[in-house]
Motif scaffolding. Sequence first.
Motif, PDB file in Angstrom:
ATOM      1  N   TYR A  65     -23.322 -31.157 124.436  1.00  0.00           N
ATOM      2  CA  TYR A  65     -24.251 -30.162 124.976  1.00  0.00           C
ATOM      3  C   TYR A  65     -23.578 -29.228 125.979  1.00  0.00           C
ATOM      4  N   GLY A  66     -22.251 -29.339 126.073  1.00  0.00           N
ATOM      5  CA  GLY A  66     -21.502 -28.498 126.997  1.00  0.00           C
ATOM      6  C   GLY A  66     -21.533 -28.989 128.425  1.00  0.00           C
ATOM      7  N   THR A  67     -22.121 -30.156 128.671  1.00  0.00           N
ATOM      8  CA  THR A  67     -22.342 -30.635 130.032  1.00  0.00           C
ATOM      9  C   THR A  67     -21.147 -31.436 130.547  1.00  0.00           C
ATOM     10  N   PHE A  68     -20.887 -31.274 131.839  1.00  0.00           N
ATOM     11  CA  PHE A  68     -19.856 -32.054 132.528  1.00  0.00           C
ATOM     12  C   PHE A  68     -20.423 -32.488 133.870  1.00  0.00           C
ATOM     13  N   LEU A  69     -20.244 -33.772 134.215  1.00  0.00           N
ATOM     14  CA  LEU A  69     -20.743 -34.322 135.472  1.00  0.00           C
ATOM     15  C   LEU A  69     -19.755 -35.366 135.949  1.00  0.00           C
ATOM     16  N   THR A  70     -19.344 -35.267 137.209  1.00  0.00           N
ATOM     17  CA  THR A  70     -18.401 -36.249 137.741  1.00  0.00           C
ATOM     18  C   THR A  70     -18.675 -36.472 139.218  1.00  0.00           C
ATOM     19  N   THR A  71     -18.187 -37.590 139.750  1.00  0.00           N
ATOM     20  CA  THR A  71     -18.309 -37.943 141.161  1.00  0.00           C
ATOM     21  C   THR A  71     -16.948 -37.777 141.832  1.00  0.00           C
ATOM     22  N   LEU A  72     -16.955 -37.169 143.034  1.00  0.00           N
ATOM     23  CA  LEU A  72     -15.707 -36.895 143.740  1.00  0.00           C
ATOM     24  C   LEU A  72     -15.869 -37.163 145.230  1.00  0.00           C
ATOM     25  N   PRO A  73     -14.776 -37.460 145.919  1.00  0.00           N
ATOM     26  CA  PRO A  73     -14.839 -37.546 147.380  1.00  0.00           C
ATOM     27  C   PRO A  73     -15.084 -36.154 147.974  1.00  0.00           C
ATOM     28  N   PRO A  74     -15.635 -36.066 149.154  1.00  0.00           N
ATOM     29  CA  PRO A  74     -15.832 -34.758 149.775  1.00  0.00           C
ATOM     30  C   PRO A  74     -14.520 -33.996 149.907  1.00  0.00           C
ATOM     31  N   GLY A  75     -14.595 -32.685 149.730  1.00  0.00           N
ATOM     32  CA  GLY A  75     -13.403 -31.851 149.852  1.00  0.00           C
ATOM     33  C   GLY A  75     -13.536 -30.596 149.022  1.00  0.00           C
ATOM     34  N   ASN A  76     -12.483 -29.809 149.000  1.00  0.00           N
ATOM     35  CA  ASN A  76     -12.434 -28.569 148.220  1.00  0.00           C
ATOM     36  C   ASN A  76     -11.593 -28.772 146.968  1.00  0.00           C
ATOM     37  N   TYR A  77     -12.106 -28.258 145.845  1.00  0.00           N
ATOM     38  CA  TYR A  77     -11.469 -28.512 144.555  1.00  0.00           C
ATOM     39  C   TYR A  77     -11.346 -27.229 143.745  1.00  0.00           C
ATOM     40  N   THR A  78     -10.309 -27.217 142.891  1.00  0.00           N
ATOM     41  CA  THR A  78     -10.150 -26.173 141.889  1.00  0.00           C
ATOM     42  C   THR A  78     -10.605 -26.736 140.546  1.00  0.00           C
ATOM     43  N   VAL A  79     -11.422 -25.965 139.832  1.00  0.00           N
ATOM     44  CA  VAL A  79     -11.930 -26.383 138.523  1.00  0.00           C
ATOM     45  C   VAL A  79     -11.387 -25.411 137.472  1.00  0.00           C
ATOM     46  N   THR A  80     -10.695 -25.952 136.469  1.00  0.00           N
ATOM     47  CA  THR A  80     -10.162 -25.151 135.364  1.00  0.00           C
ATOM     48  C   THR A  80     -10.793 -25.629 134.072  1.00  0.00           C
ATOM     49  N   ILE A  81     -11.320 -24.699 133.276  1.00  0.00           N
ATOM     50  CA  ILE A  81     -11.975 -25.027 132.005  1.00  0.00           C
ATOM     51  C   ILE A  81     -11.314 -24.211 130.910  1.00  0.00           C
ATOM     52  N   THR A  82     -10.842 -24.885 129.863  1.00  0.00           N
ATOM     53  CA  THR A  82     -10.150 -24.207 128.767  1.00  0.00           C
ATOM     54  C   THR A  82     -10.712 -24.656 127.427  1.00  0.00           C
ATOM     55  N   ALA A  83     -10.598 -23.777 126.434  1.00  0.00           N
ATOM     56  CA  ALA A  83     -10.973 -24.079 125.053  1.00  0.00           C
ATOM     57  C   ALA A  83     -10.164 -23.161 124.147  1.00  0.00           C
ATOM     58  N   ASP A  84      -9.897 -23.620 122.946  1.00  0.00           N
ATOM     59  CA  ASP A  84      -9.090 -22.857 122.003  1.00  0.00           C
ATOM     60  C   ASP A  84      -9.642 -21.455 121.811  1.00  0.00           C
ATOM     61  N   SER A  85      -8.744 -20.467 121.888  1.00  0.00           N
ATOM     62  CA  SER A  85      -9.038 -19.072 121.572  1.00  0.00           C
ATOM     63  C   SER A  85      -9.978 -18.401 122.562  1.00  0.00           C
ATOM     64  N   LEU A  86     -10.253 -19.057 123.696  1.00  0.00           N
ATOM     65  CA  LEU A  86     -11.135 -18.479 124.699  1.00  0.00           C
ATOM     66  C   LEU A  86     -10.393 -18.341 126.027  1.00  0.00           C
ATOM     67  N   HIS A  87     -10.811 -17.342 126.806  1.00  0.00           N
ATOM     68  CA  HIS A  87     -10.181 -17.098 128.089  1.00  0.00           C
ATOM     69  C   HIS A  87     -10.554 -18.214 129.054  1.00  0.00           C
ATOM     70  N   PRO A  88      -9.583 -18.837 129.737  1.00  0.00           N
ATOM     71  CA  PRO A  88      -9.907 -19.959 130.620  1.00  0.00           C
ATOM     72  C   PRO A  88     -10.703 -19.532 131.855  1.00  0.00           C
ATOM     73  N   TYR A  89     -11.484 -20.468 132.368  1.00  0.00           N
ATOM     74  CA  TYR A  89     -12.223 -20.281 133.616  1.00  0.00           C
ATOM     75  C   TYR A  89     -11.485 -21.005 134.728  1.00  0.00           C
ATOM     76  N   ARG A  90     -11.402 -20.382 135.895  1.00  0.00           N
ATOM     77  CA  ARG A  90     -10.811 -21.026 137.067  1.00  0.00           C
ATOM     78  C   ARG A  90     -11.656 -20.665 138.275  1.00  0.00           C
ATOM     79  N   GLY A  91     -12.156 -21.675 138.993  1.00  0.00           N
ATOM     80  CA  GLY A  91     -12.982 -21.445 140.164  1.00  0.00           C
ATOM     81  C   GLY A  91     -12.786 -22.545 141.179  1.00  0.00           C
TER      82      GLY A  91
END
Length: 301
Positions: A65-91
């Motif tokens: 369903y395109g969903t992603f959910l994870t647990t992390l310690p407090p802090g600042n993170y970089t999120v990168t999302i990639t898929a074939d033939s599509l421009h990657p997301y970075r935030g």
Amino acid sequence: MALLRRRGTGSDSGGAALLPPVASGAGLLSCQVVDPMGHPMGGAEITVSDMATGQTRVKATSDPYGTFLTTLPPGNYTVTITADSLHPYRGTVEIAEGLQSPIGQVHLAPSPQAELPPPGTWLFDPPHTAIRFIAKHVGMANVHGRFERFEGSIRVADRMEDSQVEVHIEAASIATGNKTRDSHLRSEDFLDVARYPYVHFASDRFVHRGGSKWTLQGHLTMHGISRSVGLETTYLGLTTGGYGDELRCAALAKAELHREDYTLNWRKMLARGIAVVGPTIQLELDIQAMFASHDTPTPPE
């Protein structure tokens, strides 16, 4: 920055969805990945890295369903999302204890199409090309190797799907960094290079899989046996230079081979107490090819 939302308690009369419980000292990160048409996109690769250390904390894929959910310690993170033939997301996102940090819906846009090589003959440049393999050492770690002597060409047709690739490899040039193992691999129990001095691949057709992805369907001949093989190929584009101003193209092709398809007898070797490699081999061709013309440079030895 994503808005922070406190976890639901189950008593929200507005009907807000309950979130999974969060361990003490942690927060939640969530998003939904969608394709250029806005449809949920499963299988997108998601990497979450700690901005302070650069360490990868999570590496996963979105669900159907395109969903992603994870647990992390407090802090600042970089999120990168990639898929074939599509421009990657970075935030970036901030995770706070006991809170959910939803990135929201991430739309992956189409990647710019790389310019295809013009029609003509393209010759492999051996110093900038590698033919590698990875095989499981029986009961132990992977064995990495390569073939050191080969030649190849690509005949690019007016219609890319009608193009052809041919690769000619000297079987005796196999090298894994261990002389005893290399001698075994050259022996009659494996490649039998005295009887079958060459490994040969010739494509039958190119199949476009979308974006920069192609399948090169053809036949690989090894140990006197020919089998149908599909090279899953990523086209990497055009450039100039290397030795001068020559035009060159690049691609990365991969395939999984089953040694028993070529009657390479690993059981016989095990019976003799020699553990060499397992029954499957990952083959990788990292190719640079130069456009053939009257002034194409000769690669150095």
